[in-house]
Design a protein around this motif. Structure first.
Motif, PDB file in Angstrom:
ATOM      1  N   ARG A 194      -1.327  -9.981   5.245  1.00 29.81           N
ATOM      2  CA  ARG A 194      -2.608  -9.351   4.922  1.00 29.81           C
ATOM      3  C   ARG A 194      -2.373  -7.888   4.601  1.00 29.81           C
ATOM      4  O   ARG A 194      -1.569  -7.226   5.238  1.00 29.81           O
ATOM      5  N   GLY A 195      -3.094  -7.364   3.612  1.00 30.03           N
ATOM      6  CA  GLY A 195      -2.929  -5.967   3.252  1.00 30.03           C
ATOM      7  C   GLY A 195      -3.472  -5.698   1.865  1.00 30.03           C
ATOM      8  O   GLY A 195      -4.171  -6.521   1.270  1.00 30.03           O
ATOM      9  N   THR A 196      -3.128  -4.510   1.324  1.00 37.00           N
ATOM     10  CA  THR A 196      -3.573  -4.096  -0.001  1.00 37.00           C
ATOM     11  C   THR A 196      -2.355  -4.038  -0.920  1.00 37.00           C
ATOM     12  O   THR A 196      -1.316  -3.456  -0.557  1.00 37.00           O
ATOM     13  N   TYR A 197      -2.486  -4.601  -2.131  1.00 42.64           N
ATOM     14  CA  TYR A 197      -1.331  -4.735  -3.015  1.00 42.64           C
ATOM     15  C   TYR A 197      -1.680  -4.350  -4.451  1.00 42.64           C
ATOM     16  O   TYR A 197      -2.845  -4.381  -4.871  1.00 42.64           O
ATOM     17  N   THR A 198      -0.617  -4.004  -5.183  1.00 42.17           N
ATOM     18  CA  THR A 198      -0.705  -3.818  -6.629  1.00 42.17           C
ATOM     19  C   THR A 198       0.156  -4.894  -7.292  1.00 42.17           C
ATOM     20  O   THR A 198       1.322  -5.072  -6.916  1.00 42.17           O
ATOM     21  N   PHE A 199      -0.431  -5.594  -8.251  1.00 40.60           N
ATOM     22  CA  PHE A 199       0.299  -6.606  -8.995  1.00 40.60           C
ATOM     23  C   PHE A 199       0.666  -6.033 -10.373  1.00 40.60           C
ATOM     24  O   PHE A 199      -0.217  -5.583 -11.114  1.00 40.60           O
ATOM     25  N   GLU A 200       1.931  -6.030 -10.680  1.00 44.46           N
ATOM     26  CA  GLU A 200       2.440  -5.490 -11.941  1.00 44.46           C
ATOM     27  C   GLU A 200       2.915  -6.682 -12.781  1.00 44.46           C
ATOM     28  O   GLU A 200       3.843  -7.387 -12.409  1.00 44.46           O
ATOM     29  N   ASN A 201       2.262  -6.903 -13.936  1.00 46.06           N
ATOM     30  CA  ASN A 201       2.432  -8.138 -14.700  1.00 46.06           C
ATOM     31  C   ASN A 201       3.164  -7.870 -16.011  1.00 46.06           C
ATOM     32  O   ASN A 201       2.686  -7.097 -16.842  1.00 46.06           O
ATOM     33  N   ILE A 202       4.290  -8.522 -16.214  1.00 46.88           N
ATOM     34  CA  ILE A 202       5.168  -8.265 -17.351  1.00 46.88           C
ATOM     35  C   ILE A 202       5.293  -9.548 -18.166  1.00 46.88           C
ATOM     36  O   ILE A 202       5.830 -10.549 -17.686  1.00 46.88           O
ATOM     37  N   ALA A 217       0.817  -1.221   0.000  1.00 44.02           N
ATOM     38  CA  ALA A 217       0.000   0.000   0.000  1.00 44.02           C
ATOM     39  C   ALA A 217       0.842   1.258   0.000  1.00 44.02           C
ATOM     40  O   ALA A 217       0.382   2.332  -0.399  1.00 44.02           O
ATOM     41  N   GLN A 218       2.113   1.166   0.451  1.00 41.32           N
ATOM     42  CA  GLN A 218       3.004   2.324   0.468  1.00 41.32           C
ATOM     43  C   GLN A 218       3.751   2.501  -0.856  1.00 41.32           C
ATOM     44  O   GLN A 218       4.571   3.400  -0.989  1.00 41.32           O
ATOM     45  N   GLY A 219       3.478   1.624  -1.830  1.00 41.08           N
ATOM     46  CA  GLY A 219       4.135   1.732  -3.130  1.00 41.08           C
ATOM     47  C   GLY A 219       5.519   1.113  -3.159  1.00 41.08           C
ATOM     48  O   GLY A 219       6.277   1.350  -4.103  1.00 41.08           O
ATOM     49  N   THR A 220       5.884   0.329  -2.138  1.00 37.41           N
ATOM     50  CA  THR A 220       7.183  -0.321  -2.073  1.00 37.41           C
ATOM     51  C   THR A 220       7.076  -1.745  -2.615  1.00 37.41           C
ATOM     52  O   THR A 220       6.130  -2.458  -2.305  1.00 37.41           O
TER      53      THR A 220
END
Length: 656
Positions: free
Chosen positions: A110-118, A73-76
């Motif tokens: 547990r938390g909120t995530y961004t998945f970046e798919n390449i 969630a912090q963009g790390t």
């Protein structure tokens, strides 16, 4: 019927994350196990078809690897311990899924995530696809996640061309343009991964221009139809296509980006030229088609000027066209044309079975038309020379040879160690075998040199044994002969080429040429070498004692030569034949339904086809006996058994 292009859409690939129900392993440095979520990543790459992405020889997408970077969630970026388990400051910086290892277990807090798919063709290969899943909430535990993935476009490789590569345009002409949105490897990007294309008439600087041309209604993502107007000051026409597509913004990042491509062509102010020459058009040979089974029609088209259109008809029905205005009407599909090579093609699904009745018409700007019609491709059939006078020879499925029947001259004494045999043929008292290495082995009676193989004979693809002579067909389409020549049966006609099949009778020889015609030589006392006038479209031949048979592409049989016992009298209504065999005084035909028909002499019951005989795939007629090979490799025999010709050794036998 027009077949829609495969689309990726904006959720092209779905990678499923689902709870696996396991106890999560404890990370080396992480929150307590109660705060962890264990997920199973199931990749669809193993079964994913192309749908516009680059493809390999097996037809699958060359996007074979996914690098998945995970941000909190912090963009790390999240790191892992090398086993897909979260670890602060871990060495593993991304997750990997591939077509060979499509599943992986992942453990995250547990938390909120961004998945970046390449998407790549290798872990560190060409960057071909990209997508993100933002704000994925795992605070409540595991969930199912479909990872977004979009095919990337490349502005540099994308093209905007006219379908026929015209040299110029004139007033009132309609220009057919095609935008090919391509990726870095030059493969078409699916329409779902770029926005609707806008087309504009512009000047040389790319600014909108009116009055010189109109973009017609019906233009789409795939192209535009432009009606030319022109003015006295117009020297060139410019058309600009603009779209928003996913493009790389970095080595492993991408975003939707707008780009444009401009097409230009010279404007012919007079539009006047004398053109009386019709376009040249061809249609590749088309065999029998089956209803519901896709067929690719293809050919070439060219003109001394500019082609205007290519249309394909099935009978009187239009089934394909290069003109986009006709697509989709009553199932009309697009005819694809490649200007550089002049090749055209059409994917077609026939609605009826049989010989295709096709017509291709190519028109040029002046209205001249060139035409080409379908020619049914001849499919030549292999012979099955298992029987002769009083003995039989056949190949077993392991490449060895079995021989039985009369052995007065050693004709059934198969040479020891004979293996890798692909064809056999039996003469009166001698036998021939063709090996996989294109060499010949012969045994039996040699009083006329019929088993003396010529020195240096190689590249043989077919064999035929007559009474006391032998024939071979070479890979280059020529024929060699040896043995008894008392009636010219080994005098191969000078310049004979393009042969695709051979047959040897008692004292005459037959060959089938690539154009479906038959050539014969040797004894003609009973008319066995007098080819019936107009005999064409032949796909198989067989030479009997003193009569000859030919099978035509339409499934009918023609016979000529000695007919004293009806061996050359074809049964009325005999059709759907797929194989023939001429014996000494009788003849056999195999029908498409796997049944056998016999006619001629029946002195020893050689015409008494066993009741209920079906599933036959090959036949052979001898003196007074007959053989049939079934689809399961078993052999059935009937007729005279005075020399043991019905005592067939145990198979299974090789299907020719």
């Amino acid at each position: 019927m027009r077949r829609p292009t495969g689309l990726l859409a904006f959720t092209t690939l779905g990678l499923v994350l689902a709870s696996c129900g396991q106890q999560a392993p404890q990370p080396a440095s992480a929150p307590t196990s109660g705060n962890m979520v264990t997920l199973t990543l199931a990749s669809p790459l193993a079964g994913f078809k192309t749908q516009g992405l680059p493809t390999g020889p097996d037809g699958r997408s060359t996007v074979t690897h996914l690098k998945i970077k995970v941000k909190n969630a912090q963009g790390t970026y999240v790191q892992f311990n090398g086993q897909n388990v979260y670890q602060q400051n871990g060495a593993q910086t991304f997750l990997t899924l591939s077509s060979t290892q499509p599943n992986a277990t992942v453990v995250l807090p547990r938390g909120t995530y961004t998945f970046e798919n390449i998407g790549k063709d290798n872990v560190e290969g060409t960057f071909l696809a990209y997508g993100t899943n933002d704000g994925v909430d795992l605070t409540q535990g595991s969930s199912t996640i479909n990872l977004q993935l979009h095919a990337l476009a490349d502005e540099g490789t994308t093209t905007f061309i006219d379908k026929f590569k015209w040299k110029s345009v004139a007033t009132q002409e309609t220009l057919d343009l095609r935008l090919n949105v391509l990726n870095a490897q030059g493969t078409v990007v699916p329409t779902g991964d770029y926005s609707p294309v806008t087309y504009q008439i512009v000047d040389a600087q790319g600014q909108s221009l009116s009055g010189v041309a109109d973009v017609l209604a019906g233009s789409s993502k795939l192209g535009a139809r432009v009606k030319v107007i022109g003015t006295t000051s117009t020297s060139a026409l410019f058309v600009k296509a603009s779209t928003q597509a996913w493009q790389a913004t970095g080595s492993e990042t991408a975003a939707p980006t707008t780009f444009s491509k401009t097409f230009s062509i010279a404007f012919d102010k007079t539009g006047l030229s004398v053109d009386t020459q019709a376009p040249q058009v061809t249609l590749n040979a088309v065999g029998t088609v089956t209803a519901g089974q896709d067929v690719t029609l293809a050919g070439t088209a060219s003109d001394d000027g500019d082609l205007m259109a290519i249309r394909v008809f099935d009978g009187s029905m239009l089934i394909g066209s290069t003109d986009a205005a006709e697509w989709g009407q009553n199932g009309v599909a697009e005819v694809m044309f490649t200007p550089g090579s002049g090749q055209w093609s059409l994917n077609w699904t026939p609605t009826t079975s049989g010989a295709a009745d096709l017509l291709v018409i190519a028109a040029d700007k002046a209205g001249n038309e060139g035409r080409a019609q379908a020619q049914k491709a001849l499919q030549f059939l292999k012979s099955f020379g298992a029987t002769s006078f009083l003995h039989s020879v056949a190949i077993k499925q392991d490449g060895t040879v079995a021989a039985w029947g009369n052995n007065g001259n050693g004709q059934t004494d198969v040479p020891a160690g004979l293996t890798n045999v692909v064809a056999t043929s039996t003469g009166w008292d001698h036998s021939l075998a063709l090996k996989q290495d294109s060499t010949i082995v012969a045994w039996g009676y040699n009083g006329s040199g019929q088993t003396t193989i010529p020195v240096g004979l190689t590249d043989v693809v077919a064999i035929a044994a007559g009474s006391n002579h032998s024939l071979v067909l070479k890979q280059d389409g020529t024929v060699a002969a040896w043995g008894n020549n008392g009636n010219g049966q080994t005098d191969v006609p000078a310049g004979l080429t393009d042969v695709v099949a051979i047959a040897a009778g008692q004292i005459h020889s037959l060959v089938l040429k690539q154009d479906g015609t038959v050539v014969a030589w040797g004894y003609d006392g009973d008319g066995q070498t007098t080819i019936p006038a107009g005999l064409t479209d032949v796909v198989a031949i067989s030479a009997g004692y003193r009569h000859s048979l030919a099978l035509k592409a339409d499934g009918t049989v023609v016979a000529w030569g000695l007919n004293n016992i009806g061996q050359a009298t074809i049964p009325a209504g005999l059709t759907d034949v797929v194989a023939i065999s001429a014996g000494v005084f009788h003849s056999l035909a195999l029908k498409a339904d796997g049944t056998v028909v016999a006619w001629g002499s029946n002195n020893e019951g050689n015409l008494n086809v066993p009741a209920g005989l079906t599933d036959v795939v090959a036949i052979s007629a001898g003196f007074f006996h007959s053989l049939a090979l079934k689809a399961d490799g078993t052999m059935v025999a009937w007729g005279d058994n005075a020399h043991g010709n019905l005592n067939v050794p145990t198979g299974p036998y090789l299907i020719p």
